[in-house]
Design a protein around this motif. Sequence first.
Motif, PDB file in Angstrom:
ATOM      1  N   ASN A  78      -4.995  50.559  76.606  1.00 19.17           N
ATOM      2  CA  ASN A  78      -3.617  50.061  76.551  1.00 19.17           C
ATOM      3  C   ASN A  78      -2.870  50.650  75.363  1.00 19.17           C
ATOM      4  O   ASN A  78      -1.703  51.021  75.475  1.00 19.17           O
ATOM      5  CB  ASN A  78      -3.592  48.533  76.455  1.00 19.17           C
ATOM      6  CG  ASN A  78      -4.042  47.864  77.731  1.00 19.17           C
ATOM      7  OD1 ASN A  78      -4.055  48.461  78.794  1.00 19.17           O
ATOM      8  ND2 ASN A  78      -4.425  46.603  77.615  1.00 19.17           N
ATOM      9  N   ARG A  95      -3.520  53.509  73.860  1.00 13.29           N
ATOM     10  CA  ARG A  95      -3.273  54.925  74.145  1.00 13.29           C
ATOM     11  C   ARG A  95      -2.123  55.087  75.140  1.00 13.29           C
ATOM     12  O   ARG A  95      -1.238  55.928  74.955  1.00 13.29           O
ATOM     13  CB  ARG A  95      -4.535  55.573  74.695  1.00 13.29           C
ATOM     14  CG  ARG A  95      -4.330  57.027  75.031  1.00 13.29           C
ATOM     15  CD  ARG A  95      -5.578  57.666  75.547  1.00 13.29           C
ATOM     16  NE  ARG A  95      -5.299  59.059  75.849  1.00 13.29           N
ATOM     17  CZ  ARG A  95      -6.132  59.847  76.485  1.00 13.29           C
ATOM     18  NH1 ARG A  95      -7.294  59.399  76.887  1.00 13.29           N
ATOM     19  NH2 ARG A  95      -5.815  61.095  76.717  1.00 13.29           N
ATOM     20  N   ARG A  96      -2.151  54.311  76.206  1.00 13.01           N
ATOM     21  CA  ARG A  96      -1.113  54.407  77.242  1.00 13.01           C
ATOM     22  C   ARG A  96       0.275  54.151  76.651  1.00 13.01           C
ATOM     23  O   ARG A  96       1.221  54.880  76.917  1.00 13.01           O
ATOM     24  CB  ARG A  96      -1.416  53.403  78.359  1.00 13.01           C
ATOM     25  CG  ARG A  96      -0.534  53.546  79.567  1.00 13.01           C
ATOM     26  CD  ARG A  96      -0.931  52.590  80.699  1.00 13.01           C
ATOM     27  NE  ARG A  96      -2.324  52.774  81.121  1.00 13.01           N
ATOM     28  CZ  ARG A  96      -3.305  51.895  80.871  1.00 13.01           C
ATOM     29  NH1 ARG A  96      -3.078  50.783  80.231  1.00 13.01           N
ATOM     30  NH2 ARG A  96      -4.527  52.136  81.280  1.00 13.01           N
ATOM     31  N   LYS A  97       0.378  53.117  75.834  1.00 10.64           N
ATOM     32  CA  LYS A  97       1.672  52.783  75.230  1.00 10.64           C
ATOM     33  C   LYS A  97       2.113  53.898  74.280  1.00 10.64           C
ATOM     34  O   LYS A  97       3.278  54.286  74.261  1.00 10.64           O
ATOM     35  CB  LYS A  97       1.577  51.443  74.500  1.00 10.64           C
ATOM     36  CG  LYS A  97       2.872  50.986  73.891  1.00 10.64           C
ATOM     37  CD  LYS A  97       3.943  50.723  74.931  1.00 10.64           C
ATOM     38  CE  LYS A  97       5.210  50.199  74.278  1.00 10.64           C
ATOM     39  NZ  LYS A  97       6.320  50.109  75.211  1.00 10.64           N
ATOM     40  N   ARG A  98       1.182  54.429  73.491  1.00 10.43           N
ATOM     41  CA  ARG A  98       1.512  55.526  72.566  1.00 10.43           C
ATOM     42  C   ARG A  98       2.030  56.730  73.334  1.00 10.43           C
ATOM     43  O   ARG A  98       3.048  57.328  72.974  1.00 10.43           O
ATOM     44  CB  ARG A  98       0.273  55.925  71.745  1.00 10.43           C
ATOM     45  CG  ARG A  98       0.518  57.133  70.849  1.00 10.43           C
ATOM     46  CD  ARG A  98      -0.724  57.580  70.121  1.00 10.43           C
ATOM     47  NE  ARG A  98      -1.815  57.979  70.998  1.00 10.43           N
ATOM     48  CZ  ARG A  98      -1.891  59.158  71.616  1.00 10.43           C
ATOM     49  NH1 ARG A  98      -0.919  60.055  71.508  1.00 10.43           N
ATOM     50  NH2 ARG A  98      -2.928  59.448  72.377  1.00 10.43           N
ATOM     51  N   GLU A  99       1.349  57.072  74.421  1.00 11.20           N
ATOM     52  CA  GLU A  99       1.758  58.228  75.217  1.00 11.20           C
ATOM     53  C   GLU A  99       3.109  57.998  75.892  1.00 11.20           C
ATOM     54  O   GLU A  99       3.905  58.924  76.012  1.00 11.20           O
ATOM     55  CB  GLU A  99       0.683  58.564  76.251  1.00 11.20           C
ATOM     56  CG  GLU A  99      -0.567  59.146  75.608  1.00 11.20           C
ATOM     57  CD  GLU A  99      -1.699  59.381  76.593  1.00 11.20           C
ATOM     58  OE1 GLU A  99      -1.674  58.798  77.710  1.00 11.20           O
ATOM     59  OE2 GLU A  99      -2.612  60.142  76.247  1.00 11.20           O
ATOM     60  N   THR A 100       3.368  56.767  76.328  1.00  9.09           N
ATOM     61  CA  THR A 100       4.654  56.430  76.943  1.00  9.09           C
ATOM     62  C   THR A 100       5.799  56.683  75.968  1.00  9.09           C
ATOM     63  O   THR A 100       6.874  57.140  76.357  1.00  9.09           O
ATOM     64  CB  THR A 100       4.670  54.952  77.393  1.00  9.09           C
ATOM     65  OG1 THR A 100       3.642  54.775  78.364  1.00  9.09           O
ATOM     66  CG2 THR A 100       6.008  54.544  77.977  1.00  9.09           C
ATOM     67  N   LEU A 101       5.561  56.402  74.696  1.00 11.86           N
ATOM     68  CA  LEU A 101       6.578  56.599  73.664  1.00 11.86           C
ATOM     69  C   LEU A 101       6.598  58.030  73.123  1.00 11.86           C
ATOM     70  O   LEU A 101       7.388  58.356  72.243  1.00 11.86           O
ATOM     71  CB  LEU A 101       6.338  55.623  72.510  1.00 11.86           C
ATOM     72  CG  LEU A 101       6.518  54.138  72.847  1.00 11.86           C
ATOM     73  CD1 LEU A 101       6.026  53.263  71.707  1.00 11.86           C
ATOM     74  CD2 LEU A 101       7.972  53.843  73.171  1.00 11.86           C
ATOM     75  N   ASN A 102       5.717  58.874  73.641  1.00 15.43           N
ATOM     76  CA  ASN A 102       5.585  60.261  73.172  1.00 15.43           C
ATOM     77  C   ASN A 102       5.248  60.343  71.687  1.00 15.43           C
ATOM     78  O   ASN A 102       5.711  61.255  70.987  1.00 15.43           O
ATOM     79  CB  ASN A 102       6.840  61.084  73.491  1.00 15.43           C
ATOM     80  CG  ASN A 102       6.994  61.316  74.969  1.00 15.43           C
ATOM     81  OD1 ASN A 102       6.027  61.613  75.667  1.00 15.43           O
ATOM     82  ND2 ASN A 102       8.206  61.156  75.458  1.00 15.43           N
ATOM     83  N   THR A 108       5.911  46.911  70.816  1.00 14.50           N
ATOM     84  CA  THR A 108       5.484  46.061  71.914  1.00 14.50           C
ATOM     85  C   THR A 108       4.902  44.778  71.337  1.00 14.50           C
ATOM     86  O   THR A 108       4.710  44.678  70.121  1.00 14.50           O
ATOM     87  CB  THR A 108       4.440  46.798  72.793  1.00 14.50           C
ATOM     88  OG1 THR A 108       4.240  46.066  73.998  1.00 14.50           O
ATOM     89  CG2 THR A 108       3.123  46.998  72.080  1.00 14.50           C
ATOM     90  N   ASP A 116       0.669  42.464  75.296  1.00 14.23           N
ATOM     91  CA  ASP A 116       0.630  43.646  76.157  1.00 14.23           C
ATOM     92  C   ASP A 116      -0.543  44.556  75.808  1.00 14.23           C
ATOM     93  O   ASP A 116      -1.098  45.221  76.689  1.00 14.23           O
ATOM     94  CB  ASP A 116       1.929  44.437  76.076  1.00 14.23           C
ATOM     95  CG  ASP A 116       3.075  43.736  76.784  1.00 14.23           C
ATOM     96  OD1 ASP A 116       2.819  42.875  77.642  1.00 14.23           O
ATOM     97  OD2 ASP A 116       4.236  44.047  76.463  1.00 14.23           O
ATOM     98  N   LYS A 136      -4.826  45.082  82.930  1.00 17.78           N
ATOM     99  CA  LYS A 136      -3.917  46.210  83.162  1.00 17.78           C
ATOM    100  C   LYS A 136      -4.644  47.542  83.201  1.00 17.78           C
ATOM    101  O   LYS A 136      -4.273  48.432  83.929  1.00 17.78           O
ATOM    102  CB  LYS A 136      -2.885  46.298  82.027  1.00 17.78           C
ATOM    103  CG  LYS A 136      -1.725  45.399  82.162  1.00 17.78           C
ATOM    104  CD  LYS A 136      -0.763  45.752  81.054  1.00 17.78           C
ATOM    105  CE  LYS A 136       0.378  44.789  80.984  1.00 17.78           C
ATOM    106  NZ  LYS A 136       1.262  45.109  79.874  1.00 17.78           N
TER     107      LYS A 136
END
Length: 77
Positions: free
Chosen positions: A15, A17-24, A65, A69, A75
Motif C-alpha cells: 500500500n 509503495r502503491r501510494k508513493r507511485e501514484t504520487l510519482n 493520505t 488507507d 486492498k
Amino acid sequence: MNTTLSNKVKAVAANIRRKRETLNYTQEYLAAKLKISQNAYSKIELGYTKITVERLFQIAEILETNLADLIEYNKAA
C-alpha cells in the motif's frame, strides 16, 4: 511471524509503495523526507523492516493520505 501476520505486513508495504507511485514520488524523495537512506526506505516497502507507529504516521503525512488507507490489508491484492 505467522503467515497471516506476514501477509498483512506485506500488504501494508505494498500500500505504501502503491501510494508513493501514484504520487510519482521516488524512494529517494521519501527517504530524504524521513531522514533515512534510500536503502532503508526500500526495506520498508519490501516489508523487511519493522516500522513504528510513529514512522507509519510520518509516511502517511508525506504521502498525503490517512493511516487507515495504508494499513488496509484487503486492498493489496
